[in-house]
Scaffold this motif. Structure first.
Motif, PDB file in Angstrom:
ATOM      1  N   GLU A 293      35.008  38.373  32.068  1.00 51.31           N
ATOM      2  CA  GLU A 293      35.776  37.190  31.581  1.00 51.31           C
ATOM      3  C   GLU A 293      37.125  36.902  32.387  1.00 51.31           C
ATOM      4  OE1 GLU A 293      37.918  35.469  27.562  1.00 51.31           O
ATOM      5  OE2 GLU A 293      36.882  37.015  27.525  1.00 51.31           O
ATOM      6  N   GLY A 294      37.720  38.273  32.631  1.00 55.41           N
ATOM      7  CA  GLY A 294      38.954  38.067  33.394  1.00 55.41           C
ATOM      8  C   GLY A 294      39.065  37.591  34.668  1.00 55.41           C
ATOM      9  N   ILE A 295      37.840  38.206  35.536  1.00 60.25           N
ATOM     10  CA  ILE A 295      37.682  37.678  36.916  1.00 60.25           C
ATOM     11  C   ILE A 295      37.419  36.332  36.769  1.00 60.25           C
ATOM     12  CG2 ILE A 295      36.207  38.047  38.822  1.00 60.25           C
ATOM     13  CD1 ILE A 295      38.164  40.223  38.414  1.00 60.25           C
ATOM     14  N   SER A 296      36.563  35.696  35.917  1.00 61.82           N
ATOM     15  CA  SER A 296      36.046  34.351  35.805  1.00 61.82           C
ATOM     16  C   SER A 296      37.239  33.464  35.652  1.00 61.82           C
ATOM     17  CB  SER A 296      35.192  34.156  34.493  1.00 61.82           C
ATOM     18  OG  SER A 296      34.879  32.790  34.402  1.00 61.82           O
ATOM     19  N   ASP A 297      38.384  33.765  34.548  1.00 62.90           N
ATOM     20  CA  ASP A 297      39.498  33.193  34.518  1.00 62.90           C
ATOM     21  C   ASP A 297      40.221  33.234  35.755  1.00 62.90           C
ATOM     22  OD1 ASP A 297      38.841  32.570  31.987  1.00 62.90           O
ATOM     23  OD2 ASP A 297      40.237  34.044  31.003  1.00 62.90           O
ATOM     24  N   LEU A 298      40.462  34.143  36.458  1.00 61.52           N
ATOM     25  CA  LEU A 298      41.100  34.496  37.610  1.00 61.52           C
ATOM     26  C   LEU A 298      40.594  33.605  38.933  1.00 61.52           C
ATOM     27  CD1 LEU A 298      43.390  35.872  39.515  1.00 61.52           C
ATOM     28  CD2 LEU A 298      41.814  37.802  40.152  1.00 61.52           C
ATOM     29  N   ILE A 299      39.308  33.667  39.162  1.00 63.31           N
ATOM     30  CA  ILE A 299      38.699  32.656  40.064  1.00 63.31           C
ATOM     31  C   ILE A 299      38.989  31.253  39.696  1.00 63.31           C
ATOM     32  CG2 ILE A 299      36.313  31.985  40.812  1.00 63.31           C
ATOM     33  CD1 ILE A 299      35.451  34.868  40.662  1.00 63.31           C
ATOM     34  N   THR A 300      38.883  30.838  38.436  1.00 63.80           N
ATOM     35  CA  THR A 300      38.990  29.340  38.105  1.00 63.80           C
ATOM     36  C   THR A 300      40.394  29.038  38.583  1.00 63.80           C
ATOM     37  OG1 THR A 300      37.870  29.628  36.052  1.00 63.80           O
ATOM     38  CG2 THR A 300      39.484  27.642  36.099  1.00 63.80           C
ATOM     39  N   ILE A 301      41.497  29.687  38.341  1.00 66.54           N
ATOM     40  CA  ILE A 301      42.747  29.593  38.925  1.00 66.54           C
ATOM     41  C   ILE A 301      42.821  29.636  40.499  1.00 66.54           C
ATOM     42  CG2 ILE A 301      45.273  30.441  38.863  1.00 66.54           C
ATOM     43  CD1 ILE A 301      44.441  31.602  36.002  1.00 66.54           C
ATOM     44  N   ILE A 302      42.254  30.615  41.043  1.00 60.23           N
ATOM     45  CA  ILE A 302      42.351  30.865  42.516  1.00 60.23           C
ATOM     46  C   ILE A 302      41.726  29.478  43.204  1.00 60.23           C
ATOM     47  CG2 ILE A 302      41.593  32.170  44.519  1.00 60.23           C
ATOM     48  CD1 ILE A 302      41.833  34.650  42.937  1.00 60.23           C
TER      49      ILE A 302
ATOM     50  N   GLU B 143      39.185  19.412  53.865  1.00 64.31           N
ATOM     51  CA  GLU B 143      38.550  20.055  52.842  1.00 64.31           C
ATOM     52  C   GLU B 143      37.299  20.974  52.945  1.00 64.31           C
ATOM     53  OE1 GLU B 143      36.801  18.117  48.847  1.00 64.31           O
ATOM     54  OE2 GLU B 143      38.121  16.802  49.691  1.00 64.31           O
ATOM     55  N   GLU B 144      36.606  20.543  54.133  1.00 63.84           N
ATOM     56  CA  GLU B 144      35.587  21.341  54.548  1.00 63.84           C
ATOM     57  C   GLU B 144      35.891  22.837  54.742  1.00 63.84           C
ATOM     58  OE1 GLU B 144      32.009  22.121  54.104  1.00 63.84           O
ATOM     59  OE2 GLU B 144      32.475  20.050  53.949  1.00 63.84           O
ATOM     60  N   ASP B 145      37.055  23.049  55.371  1.00 63.36           N
ATOM     61  CA  ASP B 145      37.515  24.496  55.654  1.00 63.36           C
ATOM     62  C   ASP B 145      37.854  25.328  54.352  1.00 63.36           C
ATOM     63  OD1 ASP B 145      37.204  23.755  58.396  1.00 63.36           O
ATOM     64  OD2 ASP B 145      39.136  23.583  58.876  1.00 63.36           O
ATOM     65  N   LEU B 146      38.441  24.348  53.316  1.00 63.29           N
ATOM     66  CA  LEU B 146      38.638  25.181  52.282  1.00 63.29           C
ATOM     67  C   LEU B 146      37.273  25.525  51.387  1.00 63.29           C
ATOM     68  CD1 LEU B 146      41.593  22.557  50.974  1.00 63.29           C
ATOM     69  CD2 LEU B 146      41.856  24.954  51.724  1.00 63.29           C
ATOM     70  N   LYS B 147      36.486  24.628  51.508  1.00 64.30           N
ATOM     71  CA  LYS B 147      35.243  24.827  50.589  1.00 64.30           C
ATOM     72  C   LYS B 147      34.619  26.052  51.470  1.00 64.30           C
ATOM     73  CE  LYS B 147      33.976  20.158  49.165  1.00 64.30           C
ATOM     74  NZ  LYS B 147      33.061  19.066  49.360  1.00 64.30           N
ATOM     75  N   THR B 148      34.384  26.365  52.761  1.00 67.63           N
ATOM     76  CA  THR B 148      33.816  27.469  53.510  1.00 67.63           C
ATOM     77  C   THR B 148      34.786  28.476  53.018  1.00 67.63           C
ATOM     78  OG1 THR B 148      33.357  25.877  55.230  1.00 67.63           O
ATOM     79  CG2 THR B 148      33.483  28.117  55.797  1.00 67.63           C
ATOM     80  N   TYR B 149      36.118  28.402  53.168  1.00 64.10           N
ATOM     81  CA  TYR B 149      37.033  29.448  52.696  1.00 64.10           C
ATOM     82  C   TYR B 149      36.624  30.569  51.347  1.00 64.10           C
ATOM     83  CZ  TYR B 149      40.642  32.601  51.350  1.00 64.10           C
ATOM     84  OH  TYR B 149      41.086  33.597  50.799  1.00 64.10           O
ATOM     85  N   ILE B 150      36.500  29.254  50.329  1.00 68.83           N
ATOM     86  CA  ILE B 150      36.229  29.591  49.047  1.00 68.83           C
ATOM     87  C   ILE B 150      34.910  30.136  48.975  1.00 68.83           C
ATOM     88  CG2 ILE B 150      35.889  28.785  46.738  1.00 68.83           C
ATOM     89  CD1 ILE B 150      38.334  26.982  47.068  1.00 68.83           C
ATOM     90  N   LYS B 151      33.846  29.603  49.422  1.00 69.03           N
ATOM     91  CA  LYS B 151      32.662  30.151  49.281  1.00 69.03           C
ATOM     92  C   LYS B 151      32.452  31.633  50.062  1.00 69.03           C
ATOM     93  CE  LYS B 151      27.917  28.788  50.696  1.00 69.03           C
ATOM     94  NZ  LYS B 151      27.320  29.265  52.271  1.00 69.03           N
TER      95      LYS B 151
ATOM     96  N   ASP C 219      35.037  36.647  46.265  1.00 67.04           N
ATOM     97  CA  ASP C 219      34.080  37.541  45.864  1.00 67.04           C
ATOM     98  C   ASP C 219      34.350  38.332  44.544  1.00 67.04           C
ATOM     99  OD1 ASP C 219      32.210  39.360  45.617  1.00 67.04           O
ATOM    100  OD2 ASP C 219      32.461  40.145  47.696  1.00 67.04           O
ATOM    101  N   PRO C 220      33.658  37.908  43.501  1.00 65.68           N
ATOM    102  CA  PRO C 220      33.874  38.619  42.192  1.00 65.68           C
ATOM    103  C   PRO C 220      33.776  40.173  42.212  1.00 65.68           C
ATOM    104  CG  PRO C 220      32.371  36.541  41.943  1.00 65.68           C
ATOM    105  CD  PRO C 220      32.866  36.958  43.586  1.00 65.68           C
ATOM    106  N   ARG C 221      32.885  40.656  42.942  1.00 69.56           N
ATOM    107  CA  ARG C 221      32.761  42.129  42.872  1.00 69.56           C
ATOM    108  C   ARG C 221      34.038  42.625  43.553  1.00 69.56           C
ATOM    109  NH1 ARG C 221      28.064  39.896  44.347  1.00 69.56           N
ATOM    110  NH2 ARG C 221      28.385  40.566  46.563  1.00 69.56           N
ATOM    111  N   LYS C 222      34.296  42.237  44.874  1.00 66.29           N
ATOM    112  CA  LYS C 222      35.721  42.676  45.255  1.00 66.29           C
ATOM    113  C   LYS C 222      36.773  42.553  44.555  1.00 66.29           C
ATOM    114  CE  LYS C 222      38.459  42.280  49.400  1.00 66.29           C
ATOM    115  NZ  LYS C 222      39.589  42.757  49.012  1.00 66.29           N
ATOM    116  N   MET C 223      36.926  41.574  43.829  1.00 64.82           N
ATOM    117  CA  MET C 223      37.952  41.366  42.759  1.00 64.82           C
ATOM    118  C   MET C 223      38.009  42.443  41.781  1.00 64.82           C
ATOM    119  SD  MET C 223      38.435  37.287  42.561  1.00 64.82           S
ATOM    120  CE  MET C 223      39.268  36.229  43.901  1.00 64.82           C
TER     121      MET C 223
END
Length: 171
Positions: A13-22, A36-44, A48-52
């Motif tokens: 839940e904490g990571i989900s909330d953090l990712i929403t904000i990020i 915008e395409e560069d932003l989408k690629t960066y986020i994708k 990484d939830p596991r790394k976070m």
């Protein structure tokens, strides 16, 4: 309006909330500056939830999330023992990130997140961050006692930024 800033663990839940904000803040901070395409690629490729979870389970890191009316509105991540060449070497430094989404930005939200972050970093000598020049929170942070230590670049797209430092005064 209910504003709460609280320590959050690296749970699902904490990571989900953090990712929403990020995700939202990456778009907001780079809109009009990066395709915008560069932003989408960066986020994708880089959010990484596991790394976070691994980063947050490191005992030298702390996550604070600010909720407004129970919605994730901002966060601060504190990383102990993280210095920067622009800072004095003889001081203990803690790096923080400080983000509040524009749709939730208010003096009360800023104060809530800053007070909790400041209290969490009371053990250190200097709090520092690398903040983009166009970040609307920069003025608030300078008014709160941060000073410019260096001009540099920040983020995945290396946009102009400043190293801000806040010296903890003990009395």
């Amino acid at each position: 309006m209910s504003i709460i800033s609280k320590f959050t663990v690296g749970s699902e839940e904490g990571i989900s909330d953090l990712i929403t904000i990020i995700d939202s803040s990456v778009y907001t901070m780079h809109k009009g500056l990066v395709p915008e395409e560069d932003l989408k690629t960066y986020i994708k490729n880089n959010i990484d939830p596991r790394k976070m979870i691994n980063d947050l389970n490191d005992l030298s890191n702390q996550l604070i999330i600010t909720y407004i009316d129970e919605k994730p509105a901002g966060y601060s991540i504190l990383k102990s023992s993280s210095g920067h060449p622009a800072l004095p070497e003889d001081k203990r430094a803690t790096q923080i990130s400080f983000v509040i989404l524009p749709e939730f930005d208010s003096p009360e939200a800023r104060e809530s997140l800053w007070k909790k972050s400041r209290a969490a970093a009371s053990f250190t000598d200097i709090i520092w961050m690398n903040i983009m020049n166009h970040d609307p929170l920069s003025t608030f942070l300078k008014e709160s006692g941060f000073s410019v230590a260096a001009d540099t670049t920040a983020g995945p797209f290396q946009l102009p930024s400043q190293i801000l430092q806040f010296e903890i005064r003990r009395g």
